[in-house]
Design an enzyme around this catalytic site. Structure first.
Site, PDB file in Angstrom:
ATOM      1  CG  LEU A 105      10.648   7.210   0.233  1.00  0.00           C
ATOM      2  CD1 LEU A 105       9.990   8.316   1.062  1.00  0.00           C
ATOM      3  CD2 LEU A 105      11.232   6.146   1.153  1.00  0.00           C
ATOM      4  CG  ASP A 106       7.928   0.935  -2.016  1.00  0.00           C
ATOM      5  OD1 ASP A 106       8.815   0.983  -2.878  1.00  0.00           O
ATOM      6  OD2 ASP A 106       7.854   0.046  -1.149  1.00  0.00           O
ATOM      7  CG  PHE A 107       1.957   4.621  -5.489  1.00  0.00           C
ATOM      8  CD1 PHE A 107       2.151   5.644  -6.404  1.00  0.00           C
ATOM      9  CD2 PHE A 107       0.655   4.264  -5.155  1.00  0.00           C
ATOM     10  CE1 PHE A 107       1.076   6.296  -6.981  1.00  0.00           C
ATOM     11  CE2 PHE A 107      -0.423   4.913  -5.725  1.00  0.00           C
ATOM     12  CZ  PHE A 107      -0.207   5.929  -6.636  1.00  0.00           C
ATOM     13  CE  LYS A 191       5.740  -1.225   1.296  1.00  0.00           C
ATOM     14  NZ  LYS A 191       5.594  -0.506   0.054  1.00  0.00           N
TER      15      LYS A 191
END
Ligand code: URA
Length: 236
Positions: A105-107, A191
């Site tokens: 998962l992204d930051f 996104k």
């Protein structure tokens, strides 16, 4: 006393998500270190007491463990990072250093992450053919409309990879929030899908992977998956 020995390539395969064929390349790239020295050959023999690392992380073919974690924002989905805390820092299990991440998962993305030391299991989950559904709660910067549903169902063209995304299900929950279910896990996929509409994702939270859901697991907490969950997920 003699200890049971295993070929290095089999050991790496069992302890990571790399295939036996990949191990030759990992060794050639000097990414595998055995007891402090770069590995020399796939045929090298190791025991349970040999320290084998891949990119600095210890590999282990110890008893398989499967863990779910509710990732908070501001942590890196990696086992090591020179700058930031990682999701591994949240875990207290004795063999946490042998775990690898199944689907990053992204930051700033929050929610369900899976970690294991079972390479075969994580490979199965990650295989495109498994088509495991991942569901996200998404908060957007602009209001949504019905045209997104049709567009996501038909697939969004990603020029960089020159591909069209697999059909995805969008449920509009309120003008600025939705639930999106995907069967893929491409780089920044959610996104980029909303980016197609120039609609910025303000918050992203993964609530489920296949039949595995966070339930009441609090942000920043983790727990072992139950036998029942593993069986129900059909991935055991
Ligand atoms: N899609 C994204 O864009 N980010 C994530 O963290 C997960 C899926």
């Amino acid at each position: 006393m003699a200890f049971k020995t295993t070929r290095l390539d089999r050991f790496i395969h069992r302890s990571s998500d790399f295939s036996i064929a990949d191990t030759r390349l990992l060794i050639a790239q000097k990414r595998i270190v055995v007891d402090g020295l770069p590995a020399e050959s796939v045929q090298q023999r190791v025991t349970a007491f040999t320290q084998v690392t891949l990119d600095g992380s210890r590999l282990s073919d110890a008893k398989a463990i499967y863990l779910m974690l509710n990732k908070p924002q501001g942590l890196v989905s990696a086992t090591k990072d020179p700058e930031h805390a990682t999701v591994i820092d949240l875990i207290e299990h004795p063999i946490k250093d042998a775990l690898h991440i199944v689907g990053r998962l992204d930051f700033n993305t929050t929610g369900l992450m899976l970690l294991t030391n079972d390479g075969a299991w994580s490979r199965k989950i990650s295989l495109p053919a498994t088509k495991l559904s991942k569901t996200y709660e998404v908060t957007l910067s602009k209001p949504l409309n019905e045209s997104y549903i049709e567009a996501f169902q038909s697939g969004i063209y990603f020029a960089y990879e020159d591909l069209t995304t697999q059909p995805a299900e969008l449920e509009i929950v309120s003008p600025f929030t939705a639930r999106l279910s995907l069967v893929e896990g491409r780089y920044h996929q959610v996104k980029r899908m909303f980016g197609h509409f120039q609609n910025r994702v303000l918050a992203l939270h993964r609530v489920s992977v296949g039949s595995l859901t966070l339930g009441g697991l609090e942000l920043g907490h983790n727990r072992l998956l139950t036998r029942r969950e593993l069986e129900d997920a059909g991935l055991d």
